[in-house]
Scaffold this active site. Structure first.
Site, PDB file in Angstrom:
ATOM      1  N   LYS A  95       3.030  -3.584  -2.222  1.00 52.11           N
ATOM      2  CA  LYS A  95       3.910  -2.563  -1.651  1.00 52.11           C
ATOM      3  C   LYS A  95       5.389  -2.930  -1.702  1.00 52.11           C
ATOM      4  O   LYS A  95       6.255  -2.066  -1.796  1.00 52.11           O
ATOM      5  CB  LYS A  95       3.502  -2.250  -0.213  1.00 52.11           C
ATOM      6  CG  LYS A  95       2.225  -1.436  -0.129  1.00 52.11           C
ATOM      7  CD  LYS A  95       2.053  -0.807   1.226  1.00 52.11           C
ATOM      8  CE  LYS A  95       0.894   0.159   1.247  1.00 52.11           C
ATOM      9  NZ  LYS A  95      -0.417  -0.538   1.218  1.00 52.11           N
ATOM     10  N   GLU A 117       7.249   5.966   7.240  1.00 55.10           N
ATOM     11  CA  GLU A 117       6.054   6.225   8.041  1.00 55.10           C
ATOM     12  C   GLU A 117       5.023   5.188   7.640  1.00 55.10           C
ATOM     13  O   GLU A 117       5.054   4.662   6.533  1.00 55.10           O
ATOM     14  CB  GLU A 117       5.517   7.634   7.781  1.00 55.10           C
ATOM     15  CG  GLU A 117       4.516   7.775   6.634  1.00 55.10           C
ATOM     16  CD  GLU A 117       5.096   7.528   5.256  1.00 55.10           C
ATOM     17  OE1 GLU A 117       6.307   7.765   5.079  1.00 55.10           O
ATOM     18  OE2 GLU A 117       4.341   7.096   4.368  1.00 55.10           O
ATOM     19  N   SER A 383      -4.828  -5.909  -5.419  1.00 59.01           N
ATOM     20  CA  SER A 383      -3.615  -5.363  -4.804  1.00 59.01           C
ATOM     21  C   SER A 383      -3.098  -6.144  -3.606  1.00 59.01           C
ATOM     22  O   SER A 383      -1.904  -6.114  -3.321  1.00 59.01           O
ATOM     23  CB  SER A 383      -3.860  -3.905  -4.392  1.00 59.01           C
ATOM     24  OG  SER A 383      -4.975  -3.809  -3.525  1.00 59.01           O
TER      25      SER A 383
HETATM   26  C1  LIG Z   1      -1.599   0.095   0.966  1.00 53.70           C
HETATM   27  C2  LIG Z   1      -2.547  -0.683   0.148  1.00 53.70           C
HETATM   28  C3  LIG Z   1      -3.352  -0.071  -0.834  1.00 53.70           C
HETATM   29  C4  LIG Z   1      -3.396   1.414  -1.046  1.00 53.70           C
HETATM   30  O1  LIG Z   1      -2.195   2.004  -1.432  1.00 53.70           O
HETATM   31  P1  LIG Z   1      -1.934   2.512  -2.924  1.00 53.70           P
HETATM   32  O2  LIG Z   1      -0.683   3.275  -2.822  1.00 53.70           O
HETATM   33  O3  LIG Z   1      -3.111   3.351  -3.320  1.00 53.70           O
HETATM   34  O4  LIG Z   1      -1.827   1.309  -3.776  1.00 53.70           O
HETATM   35  C5  LIG Z   1      -4.173  -0.853  -1.616  1.00 53.70           C
HETATM   36  N1  LIG Z   1      -4.234  -2.197  -1.432  1.00 53.70           N
HETATM   37  C6  LIG Z   1      -3.491  -2.826  -0.489  1.00 53.70           C
HETATM   38  C7  LIG Z   1      -3.618  -4.299  -0.343  1.00 53.70           C
HETATM   39  C8  LIG Z   1      -2.625  -2.095   0.332  1.00 53.70           C
HETATM   40  O5  LIG Z   1      -1.907  -2.724   1.264  1.00 53.70           O
END
Ligand SMILES: *Cc1c(COP(=O)(O)O)cnc(C)c1O
Length: 398
Positions: A95, A117, A383
């Site tokens: 993020k 938000e 992610s």
């Molecule tokens: C917020 C988050 C997501 C989901 O958000 P996307 O916008 O779909 O990427 C996925 N993995 C992690 C670790 C997150 O913090």
């Protein structure tokens, strides 16, 4: 990062991906959105912007993140699996790539105040982080229910100097926080920038966020080439909440139709259990968060509360780029349940010594059903890391 793209899967001049996207905003927001639409490309592809952005990605975020060949995971699934280690980014997930980009943009627009938000608090923390870095005041709207559920992230934001304002209307969750943020923006149009946390919201946010996150696939291409002599994998797999990490991982492969794109949604207790966030399977087209896209709704168009064990995937819609990738069948959409994700957490922890975020575990959970063969190269976008989910792991697994 290059400006020119000429892809049928990218946004068009009008801000649409096929039939999805646009900017369905209140009249009062027109000046803000129009200013953004007119200036964002010029600003973010300016040489000085790119220099500052790339420098911060390197020295502050820790990029490039490694592309790691996961040999034991590969053996288990009888294919060649590489993990793109976004879990190693500063703050623990992808993020921050976006919040760094947007705060640099806000400064160039002359904005002196930031709002955001947040649902689970992950985007709030990433925003509070860059506001501290740039010495800008930060207000994060968060549903009252979420404030109680996600206390550690509230404390993190406060420690970083942000003000967390509770949204007390409706279900007191993410969509109510989004409404409050919109209201704030309408009331403070000249000095405030609203940092949206995924590839959602009115045009140009989905495209802008995708471009900031596209550093992920840019690095994958280079790193894969170094490791295998080929830039393109056979599969790219990523979880989808709003869709920003998936958009970043898919971005530079969108036009190479030989690269199979796999997006993984949260099925919660099961797609048809009534407790799910499997948007493409359950959703219909409508306007959510100022954008025409797919989301879960009742007969008369009310947003249905989603459910996922992972806070980041607990979102009732997907961004317009993904709605179009689904509609055109360019990406293959699969889903994983809460239980499957928890099993995948254990699998990755034991086979590779990596504790993934619950969101990322959804992508791991489908590795046995993507149809990859022994010699196929699969890149899985990891992610985020699992530290934030430890309480859940203690309760559900250990
Ligand atoms: C917020 C988050 C997501 C989901 O958000 P996307 O916008 O779909 O990427 C996925 N993995 C992690 C670790 C997150 O913090």
């Amino acid at each position: 990062m290059s400006e020119n793209i000429n892809s049928k899967y990218q946004v068009n001049e009008k801000g649409y991906y096929g039939q999805f996207g646009g900017a369905y905003i209140p009249e009062m927001l027109h000046p803000n959105i129009e200013e953004l639409q007119q200036k964002y490309l010029e600003i973010i592809y300016d040489e000085n912007f790119q220099k500052e952005f790339q420098q911060l990605l390197k020295d502050y975020v820790g990029r490039p993140t490694p592309l790691y060949f996961a040999s034991r995971l590969s053996e288990k699934f009888q294919t060649q699996i590489y993990l793109k280690r976004e879990d190693l980014c500063h703050t623990g997930a992808h993020k921050v790539n976006n919040t760094i980009g947007q705060i640099l943009l806000a400064k160039r627009l002359g904005k002196t105040r930031i709002i955001a938000e947040t649902g689970a608090g992950q985007h709030g923390v990433a925003t509070a982080t860059v506001c501290a870095l740039m010495n800008l005041p930060c207000v994060v709207y968060m549903g009252e229910v979420d404030i109680q559920r996600q206390a550690p992230n509230v404390k993190r934001m406060q420690l970083l100097g942000a003000e967390v304002r509770p949204a007390t209307s409706g279900s007191k969750t993410l969509k109510d926080a989004t409404n409050e943020a919109m209201r704030d923006w309408i009331a403070n149009p000249t000095d405030t920038h609203y940092i949206i946390g995924s590839v959602v919201g009115p045009h140009p946010f989905p495209d802008m966020v995708a471009r900031f996150q596209s550093v992920i696939s840019e690095e994958i291409k280079q790193q894969l080439n170094e490791k295998t002599g080929k830039e393109n994998p056979d599969f790219v797999v990523a979880c989808v909440g709003g869709g920003s990490n998936a958009a970043g991982a898919f971005y530079h492969f969108l036009d190479d139709e030989k690269v199979q794109l796999v997006a993984v949604e949260a099925a919660g207790h099961g797609v048809h259990s009534g407790k799910s966030a499997a948007t493409t399977q359950l959703g219909r087209i409508g306007v959510l968060h100022s954008s025409k896209t797919l989301f879960m709704q009742t007969e008369d168009g009310q947003v249905v509360e989603p459910h996922s064990i992972s806070a980041g995937l607990d979102y009732p819609g997907i961004g317009p780029m993904h709605a179009n990738l689904f509609d055109t069948k360019r990406a293959h959409f699969l889903s994983a349940t809460d239980d499957e994700a928890l099993k995948a957490v254990q699998l990755l922890a034991k086979l590779e010594g990596i504790i993934p975020a619950l969101e990322s575990a959804h992508a791991i959970a489908v590795l046995d059903r993507i149809g990859a063969k022994q010699n196929d190269v699969v890149v899985l976008n990891l992610s985020g890391r699992g530290d934030k989910d430890l309480d859940t792991y203690i309760r559900e697994i250990i």
